[in-house]
Structure formats: structure tokens, C-alpha cells
Design a protein around this motif. Sequence first.
Motif, PDB file in Angstrom:
ATOM      1  N   PRO A  33       6.783  -4.377   3.140  1.00 30.54           N
ATOM      2  CA  PRO A  33       6.116  -3.314   2.383  1.00 30.54           C
ATOM      3  C   PRO A  33       5.755  -2.134   3.266  1.00 30.54           C
ATOM      4  N   SER A  34       5.759  -0.941   2.667  1.00 30.29           N
ATOM      5  CA  SER A  34       5.346   0.260   3.389  1.00 30.29           C
ATOM      6  C   SER A  34       3.829   0.390   3.413  1.00 30.29           C
ATOM      7  N   GLY A  35       3.168  -0.276   2.468  1.00 31.85           N
ATOM      8  CA  GLY A  35       1.715  -0.280   2.399  1.00 31.85           C
ATOM      9  C   GLY A  35       1.256  -1.475   1.590  1.00 31.85           C
ATOM     10  N   GLY A  36      -0.019  -1.831   1.735  1.00 31.85           N
ATOM     11  CA  GLY A  36      -0.527  -3.013   1.056  1.00 31.85           C
ATOM     12  C   GLY A  36      -0.132  -4.278   1.796  1.00 31.85           C
ATOM     13  N   ARG A  37      -0.282  -5.417   1.117  1.00 35.24           N
ATOM     14  CA  ARG A  37       0.040  -6.669   1.781  1.00 35.24           C
ATOM     15  C   ARG A  37       0.440  -7.741   0.770  1.00 35.24           C
ATOM     16  N   ILE A  38       1.139  -8.760   1.281  1.00 34.63           N
ATOM     17  CA  ILE A  38       1.465  -9.959   0.521  1.00 34.63           C
ATOM     18  C   ILE A  38       0.591 -11.082   1.047  1.00 34.63           C
ATOM     19  N   VAL A  39      -0.044 -11.806   0.143  1.00 32.62           N
ATOM     20  CA  VAL A  39      -0.960 -12.889   0.516  1.00 32.62           C
ATOM     21  C   VAL A  39      -0.467 -14.179  -0.133  1.00 32.62           C
ATOM     22  N   MET A  40      -0.466 -15.265   0.633  1.00 31.14           N
ATOM     23  CA  MET A  40      -0.120 -16.573   0.089  1.00 31.14           C
ATOM     24  C   MET A  40      -1.196 -17.561   0.470  1.00 31.14           C
ATOM     25  N   ASN A  41      -1.757 -18.202  -0.537  1.00 34.75           N
ATOM     26  CA  ASN A  41      -2.846 -19.164  -0.329  1.00 34.75           C
ATOM     27  C   ASN A  41      -3.970 -18.579   0.534  1.00 34.75           C
ATOM     28  N   GLY A  42      -4.274 -17.298   0.289  1.00 38.00           N
ATOM     29  CA  GLY A  42      -5.383 -16.652   0.979  1.00 38.00           C
ATOM     30  C   GLY A  42      -5.072 -16.073   2.340  1.00 38.00           C
ATOM     31  N   THR A  43      -3.832 -16.258   2.820  1.00 32.15           N
ATOM     32  CA  THR A  43      -3.439 -15.774   4.144  1.00 32.15           C
ATOM     33  C   THR A  43      -2.443 -14.634   4.017  1.00 32.15           C
ATOM     34  N   THR A  44      -2.661 -13.546   4.742  1.00 33.63           N
ATOM     35  CA  THR A  44      -1.728 -12.421   4.727  1.00 33.63           C
ATOM     36  C   THR A  44      -0.432 -12.826   5.427  1.00 33.63           C
ATOM     37  N   ILE A  45       0.683 -12.657   4.728  1.00 32.06           N
ATOM     38  CA  ILE A  45       1.976 -13.033   5.298  1.00 32.06           C
ATOM     39  C   ILE A  45       2.915 -11.836   5.467  1.00 32.06           C
ATOM     40  N   ALA A  46       2.522 -10.667   4.957  1.00 36.01           N
ATOM     41  CA  ALA A  46       3.357  -9.475   5.123  1.00 36.01           C
ATOM     42  C   ALA A  46       2.505  -8.231   4.922  1.00 36.01           C
ATOM     43  N   SER A  47       2.761  -7.227   5.743  1.00 37.01           N
ATOM     44  CA  SER A  47       2.132  -5.917   5.601  1.00 37.01           C
ATOM     45  C   SER A  47       3.020  -4.917   6.323  1.00 37.01           C
ATOM     46  N   ALA A  48       2.638  -3.645   6.264  1.00 39.34           N
ATOM     47  CA  ALA A  48       3.475  -2.608   6.876  1.00 39.34           C
ATOM     48  C   ALA A  48       3.603  -2.793   8.382  1.00 39.34           C
ATOM     49  N   LYS A  49       2.521  -3.233   9.019  1.00 40.85           N
ATOM     50  CA  LYS A  49       2.532  -3.444  10.468  1.00 40.85           C
ATOM     51  C   LYS A  49       1.959  -4.820  10.776  1.00 40.85           C
ATOM     52  N   PRO A  50       2.750  -5.857  10.559  1.00 44.77           N
ATOM     53  CA  PRO A  50       2.231  -7.218  10.731  1.00 44.77           C
ATOM     54  C   PRO A  50       1.922  -7.523  12.193  1.00 44.77           C
ATOM     55  N   ASP A  51       0.813  -8.217  12.408  1.00 44.74           N
ATOM     56  CA  ASP A  51       0.500  -8.657  13.765  1.00 44.74           C
ATOM     57  C   ASP A  51       1.126 -10.026  14.003  1.00 44.74           C
ATOM     58  N   ALA A  52       0.910 -10.569  15.184  1.00 38.94           N
ATOM     59  CA  ALA A  52       1.545 -11.837  15.547  1.00 38.94           C
ATOM     60  C   ALA A  52       1.108 -12.966  14.617  1.00 38.94           C
ATOM     61  N   GLY A  53      -0.150 -12.937  14.192  1.00 41.41           N
ATOM     62  CA  GLY A  53      -0.647 -13.970  13.298  1.00 41.41           C
ATOM     63  C   GLY A  53       0.048 -13.936  11.948  1.00 41.41           C
ATOM     64  N   GLU A  54       0.247 -12.738  11.416  1.00 40.72           N
ATOM     65  CA  GLU A  54       0.954 -12.605  10.143  1.00 40.72           C
ATOM     66  C   GLU A  54       2.387 -13.103  10.263  1.00 40.72           C
ATOM     67  N   LYS A  55       3.030 -12.786  11.360  1.00 36.76           N
ATOM     68  CA  LYS A  55       4.416 -13.217  11.550  1.00 36.76           C
ATOM     69  C   LYS A  55       4.512 -14.734  11.621  1.00 36.76           C
ATOM     70  N   ARG A  56       3.554 -15.359  12.295  1.00 39.34           N
ATOM     71  CA  ARG A  56       3.530 -16.820  12.346  1.00 39.34           C
ATOM     72  C   ARG A  56       3.293 -17.402  10.956  1.00 39.34           C
ATOM     73  N   ALA A  57       2.359 -16.788  10.217  1.00 38.28           N
ATOM     74  CA  ALA A  57       2.052 -17.259   8.871  1.00 38.28           C
ATOM     75  C   ALA A  57       3.273 -17.123   7.962  1.00 38.28           C
ATOM     76  N   ALA A  58       4.008 -16.015   8.108  1.00 36.50           N
ATOM     77  CA  ALA A  58       5.202 -15.801   7.292  1.00 36.50           C
ATOM     78  C   ALA A  58       6.253 -16.861   7.576  1.00 36.50           C
ATOM     79  N   ARG A  59       6.469 -17.166   8.853  1.00 36.70           N
ATOM     80  CA  ARG A  59       7.450 -18.199   9.198  1.00 36.70           C
ATOM     81  C   ARG A  59       7.039 -19.553   8.621  1.00 36.70           C
ATOM     82  N   ALA A  60       5.740 -19.819   8.625  1.00 36.72           N
ATOM     83  CA  ALA A  60       5.254 -21.116   8.146  1.00 36.72           C
ATOM     84  C   ALA A  60       5.450 -21.284   6.644  1.00 36.72           C
ATOM     85  N   VAL A  61       5.252 -20.193   5.876  1.00 32.34           N
ATOM     86  CA  VAL A  61       5.292 -20.330   4.412  1.00 32.34           C
ATOM     87  C   VAL A  61       6.646 -19.974   3.812  1.00 32.34           C
ATOM     88  N   ARG A  62       7.529 -19.392   4.598  1.00 32.61           N
ATOM     89  CA  ARG A  62       8.820 -18.964   4.035  1.00 32.61           C
ATOM     90  C   ARG A  62       9.536 -20.090   3.275  1.00 32.61           C
TER      91      ARG A  62
END
Length: 260
Positions: free
Chosen positions: A59-88
Motif C-alpha cells: 500500500p502507498s498509505g494505511g496498513r493491513i492488519v491480521m489478528n491485530g498485528t500490522t503486516i503491511a504498510s507503505a514503509k514496513p519495518d523489520a517487525g512488519e516484514k517478519r509478521a508478513a512472512r509468518a502469516v502469508r
Amino acid sequence: MAQAGPIIAAEGISKSFGTVEVLRGVSLPVAAKDVVCVVGPSGSGKTTLLRCLALLETPSGGRIVMNGTTIASAKPDAGEKRAARAVRPEIGMVFQHFNLWPHMSVLENIIEAPLRVKGMARAQAIAAADTLLAKVGLSDKRDVYPTRLSGGQQQRVAIARALAMSPKVMLFDEPTSALDPELRREVLIVMRQLAAEGMTMLVVTHEMGFARNVGTRLIFMDHGEIIEAGEPKAFFAAPQTERAQRFLLQLDDGTEGVKQ
């Protein structure tokens, strides 16, 4: 009835491709056992929203949240990237044009991700695949290659392949739009069965009968925004906005709403 609390949610999602703004601050929560049907005219942003939720677009703005955890945003940090890999693996995706691997048999298509991503034992993956093939009515096609299948059969294999990862939510991107009416019916029967079993589903569709009769919630999009959201039967009986009224009238005469 859908349960409280979203499994996955778009929160203020925007998305631009160059200077073209495709999504404009879209927020959409999807709760357990929801069957959310997203409809709207061509170019309204339906598929782009689905691809953001599937982590296929950033996304260019805003965020995607899964089970209360942010998994995607315009500028994801390392934690978001780990969370995304876990829930993909928990997000199943069925595409308009099947996307099966042509060099693999039906069985191999289904077991590939469980073997490689989940590290499942081959015998266990095959047993699970056989169960899923029975579920979608294709047990006799397990050793056939995709080119020998009809479009409806290929799409049912694609659904089985997505289900093989035991996802918490299934995303469908116009899964019947490339099929003729008889083959569409094959796929819709499987989707109805999944809904009846309580699968959480977000379906971009032009199948208005499915949206009306199977959907728990209907979202109408236009120009990258959600224009209306509510109970499907109420939407079809009395849409609240002039734009939605015009969309339904144009559907009746076949001039709009066929493809994204």
C-alpha cells in the motif's frame, strides 16, 4: 453469523501506480466466517484492494492488519516484514486465471506449497491433497496435467491448492469471470460449500446471485472508494446511493460490471 473481531483488515489503504490513484483511504475489516463480496464497475480498485490484502501489492498509505498485528504498510519495518512472512501461508488466494503450474500434475500442484513452505511430510501432504480433491469433486484428475482440464476444473484445483495451506482467510479475485456459465456453476458450488463450512472469504465478483444469496456483507466500490457497505439483500433491494442504483440498472442491461 460472523464472529466479532476482524481476522484481516484494511485500514485507510491507499494505493497509487505512478500518478494514478487506485485506492483512496479504503477501510475494510473481515471477521471470522464473513463472506464479504466486493462488487463495482471496472477500474474501481477491487482487485488492487484484494492484492494488498494478499500481500501482493504494497500500500502507498494505511496498513493491513491480521489478528491485530500490522503486516503491511507503505514503509514496513523489520517487525512488519517478519509478521508478513509468518502469516502469508494463512492467506489463501484464488486468481481469475487459475495460475496453476503447467509442468506439474494436479496432485503436484496441490502438495508443492505444503512440502516447501510448511515442511510437511510427503505422505501427509498427499493424504491431505486427496481429501481436498474429493472435496472439489476431482479425485479422478489427481495425476492429470492442467492443460488436460477444463477451465472450471482448473479453478477447482486452484481452490484445492489454496486450501492445502489451511488458510484462515480465502481471497477470490473474480474466480468465475474467465469461465462459461456451466463451468462457473461448478466453481460456485465449491465456494458455496466453503461458505457453509464457515470459511472466512473475501470475494471480488460479478456473480450477483452469489453475492446476494451467499454473502454476509456486500461492499460496493467506485473510483477507489467504498461507496456502500451492508447486508447484500438490502443493497440489491434498495441501494442507498445514486451511483449504486445506476450500477445495478446497467448490470440489468448488460453494459457494466462484467470485469475488473
